[in-house]
Enzyme design. Structure first.
Site, PDB file in Angstrom:
ATOM      1  N   SER A  51      41.531  37.810  34.433  1.00  0.00           N
ATOM      2  CA  SER A  51      39.845  38.543  33.310  1.00  0.00           C
ATOM      3  C   SER A  51      38.950  38.618  34.673  1.00  0.00           C
ATOM      4  O   SER A  51      39.317  38.981  35.688  1.00  0.00           O
ATOM      5  CB  SER A  51      39.873  36.773  32.766  1.00  0.00           C
ATOM      6  OG  SER A  51      39.120  35.580  34.551  1.00  0.00           O
ATOM      7  N   LYS A  52      38.238  39.261  34.610  1.00  0.00           N
ATOM      8  CA  LYS A  52      37.034  39.361  34.297  1.00  0.00           C
ATOM      9  C   LYS A  52      36.424  38.075  35.275  1.00  0.00           C
ATOM     10  O   LYS A  52      35.163  38.566  36.184  1.00  0.00           O
ATOM     11  CB  LYS A  52      35.459  39.840  33.334  1.00  0.00           C
ATOM     12  CG  LYS A  52      34.255  40.798  33.858  1.00  0.00           C
ATOM     13  CD  LYS A  52      33.448  40.743  33.059  1.00  0.00           C
ATOM     14  CE  LYS A  52      32.365  40.230  33.164  1.00  0.00           C
ATOM     15  NZ  LYS A  52      31.629  40.244  31.432  1.00  0.00           N
ATOM     16  N   ARG A  53      36.609  36.789  34.485  1.00  0.00           N
ATOM     17  CA  ARG A  53      35.972  35.744  35.794  1.00  0.00           C
ATOM     18  C   ARG A  53      36.652  35.821  37.046  1.00  0.00           C
ATOM     19  O   ARG A  53      35.806  35.132  37.800  1.00  0.00           O
ATOM     20  CB  ARG A  53      36.021  34.653  34.639  1.00  0.00           C
ATOM     21  CG  ARG A  53      34.192  34.157  34.150  1.00  0.00           C
ATOM     22  CD  ARG A  53      34.896  33.292  33.109  1.00  0.00           C
ATOM     23  NE  ARG A  53      35.192  34.022  31.759  1.00  0.00           N
ATOM     24  CZ  ARG A  53      35.751  33.272  31.397  1.00  0.00           C
ATOM     25  NH1 ARG A  53      36.837  31.775  31.712  1.00  0.00           N
ATOM     26  NH2 ARG A  53      36.491  33.321  30.009  1.00  0.00           N
ATOM     27  N   GLY A  81      37.451  37.352  38.620  1.00  0.00           N
ATOM     28  CA  GLY A  81      37.093  38.511  39.706  1.00  0.00           C
ATOM     29  C   GLY A  81      35.678  37.926  40.129  1.00  0.00           C
ATOM     30  O   GLY A  81      35.984  37.467  42.067  1.00  0.00           O
TER      31      GLY A  81
END
Ligand code: GLU
Length: 507
Positions: free
Chosen positions: A263-265, A267
């Site tokens: 997920s973007k999170r 990153g």
């Protein structure tokens, strides 16, 4: 005759393109190029509530950076346009109406309140979020439950309505996925998805099928997250255009992060990029760093993506785009999720930097140095420097540390690393060394090294003890390529000058 290969990437422009999105592009692209077919990009922007300004442009910029440009798209002239679904709005209604006429879909007049009431009234412990499906549809306000004349009156009066697919009650819908083999769904658990919305726009489900048909898509490839939508798409193909005309499907494996789906999170949490390029969310102004800005070469980026879910059956890991086109095959994509490993991603970039010709790196390196206030006027020096340091660079910004001192005299020296072992003998050594090298006619690393070692022997000091001070004199710090190579590239005068300057500071 088999159909011409035509594949599509069909993004909704809702934000930055993450690893999974670019990998979908890449596999589509490789497949098209391998089979001499067409790769097109269709912008799926029918859900206007999710429209994000800048996202479409970002997608095309990313594809350009990756070298994966489509043959047809809003930016690439083709015969099947428009390639933006919002501009095709008029196309879809007639297909939805056709489905109603044939008994495969129906008008639904339920208001938001009525839908909410349904979700509330039919909620049970076993079914906490009831769907509009075959168990519910006959209890709602639609053209299946209302008398035909009332339906006509409502439609004539322009009453807001949607068109829903009438999913058969107990059928098994199957298709052959090129990666997963036969996939079957029991339709009793599939809801009556909206096909045409109240504002006349199609939903993704209707638009994707109609456009894949009109654009003569031969193979529809997408991420695994779309697998649950497949039964609705298969039914629509069956009802509208015939199963025999349906594209061949493939659902690519998920990309996994440290904890399940990447997920973007993840990153932000683990400090690695997830998006291809920097993306700034226009609503929150939040910046998500991209692989490009982190210092990845596009060649390395697509190489590492290709290997996230595919291999050629050998141990080979480094592939150019041309090799990927030649070797790519759908049979070798695995269905299990592919784990993203940032250390491995960096390894790919390192290998690519090593493999790259200097001329392919020089613009990037020059502009990175200049961004860091290191003017580069001597291009032939830049070439030599890149050649010398590139094996030490993993990400492009590493070139800044590894090469700035060739273009700018150090202003500070890491004196603490030298001081504890600094003494008069060493100082003497360097004073004599200046005289020695001043007389050298041949300014080459091996010659300089030879002079250094001879002088050390004469002075009875281990050369190993002198190399660190020498490096710090030339570089300022404890990094960089072999010190005699540095001296060679700096030239005699600059080398002597740096030793003299540093001696003043070392005391
Ligand atoms: N519009 C869908 C997306 O945003 C495309 C799914 C498909 O390729 O069918 O990914």
């Amino acid at each position: 005759m088999s159909k011409r290969v035509r594949v599509r990437f069909a993004p909704s422009p809702t934000g930055g393109l993450h690893l999974g999105g670019v990998r979908t592009v890449l596999y589509n692209y490789l497949f098209a190029k391998k089979h001499g077919g067409d790769f097109l990009v269709r912008i799926e922007d029918t859900d206007q509530s999710r429209y994000v300004p800048g996202a479409e442009e970002y997608i095309f910029d990313t594809l350009k950076w990756c070298g994966l440009e489509p043959d047809e798209s809003v930016q690439h002239e083709g015969n099947y346009g428009p390639y933006r679904q919002s501009e095709r709005k008029e196309t879809y209604r007639k297909y939805a109406e056709q489905l109603v006429k044939d008994g495969f879909a129906y008008y639904a007049f339920d208001t938001t309140e009525e839908l909410e009431k349904m979700r509330h009234d039919y909620k049970t412990e076993q079914n906490p979020s009831p769907q509009y499906d075959h168990t519910i549809r006959m209890k709602m306000r639609n053209s299946l439950t209302l008398p035909p004349d009332e339906v006509k009156t409502l439609l004539d009066a322009g009453t807001k309505h949607v068109i829903r697919i009438k999913v058969p009650e107990k059928e098994t819908v199957s298709f052959i996925d090129m990666i997963r083999g036969k996939v079957s769904f029991d339709t009793s658990i599939v809801d009556d998805k909206v096909l045409l919305k109240g504002d006349g726009m199609p939903t993704y489900h209707l638009a994707v099928v109609v456009d894949d048909h009109l654009m003569q898509i031969s193979h529809a490839f997408r991420g695994e997250e779309w697998l649950p939508s497949a039964p609705v798409h298969i039914l629509l193909w069956k009802y509208l255009f015939g199963i025999e005309n349906m594209p061949q499907w493939a659902h690519f494996p998920l990309i996994l992060g440290p904890n399940g789906k990447l997920s973007k999170r993840d990153g932000a949490k683990y400090g690695f990029p997830v998006f291809a390029m920097n993306w700034t969310d226009p609503k929150t102004n939040e910046l998500t760093e991209g692989f490009k800005e982190k210092g990845f070469l596009p060649e390395a980026f697509i190489n590492l993506l290709a290997l996230l879910g595919w291999n050629d059956g050998t141990e080979q890991e480094i592939f150019s785009k041309e090799e990927l086109i030649e070797k790519f095959s759908m049979e070798r994509i695995h269905s299990a999720g592919a784990k993203f490993d940032y250390e491995k991603a960096k390894w790919f970039n390192h290998e690519w930097i090593k493999k790259f010709e200097v001329s392919g790196l020089r613009f990037e390196v020059k502009s990175l140095l200049e961004k860091n206030d290191i003017p580069v006027s001597d291009i032939s020096l830049l070439y030599k420097v890149i050649e010398l340091v590139k094996d030490r660079c993993t990400l492009l910004p590493d070139f800044v540390q590894q090469s700035s001192f060739f273009f700018k005299t150090p202003e500070q020296w890491y004196v603490d690393a030298v001081k504890p072992k600094w003494n008069e003998e060493k100082k003497k050594f360097f004073e004599l060394f200046i005289e020695e090298i001043n007389a050298l006619e041949n300014w080459q690393s091996a010659v300089i090294e030879d002079a250094f070692k001879k002088m050390a022997a004469l002075q009875n000091i281990k050369p190993g003890e002198l190399q660190l001070p020498f490096r710090i004199m030339l570089v300022g710090g404890k990094f960089g390529p072999p010190v005699f190579n540095i001296a060679e590239l700096l030239g005699k005068n600059e080398t002597i000058l740096r030793i003299q300057n540093a001696l003043k500071v070392f005391g």
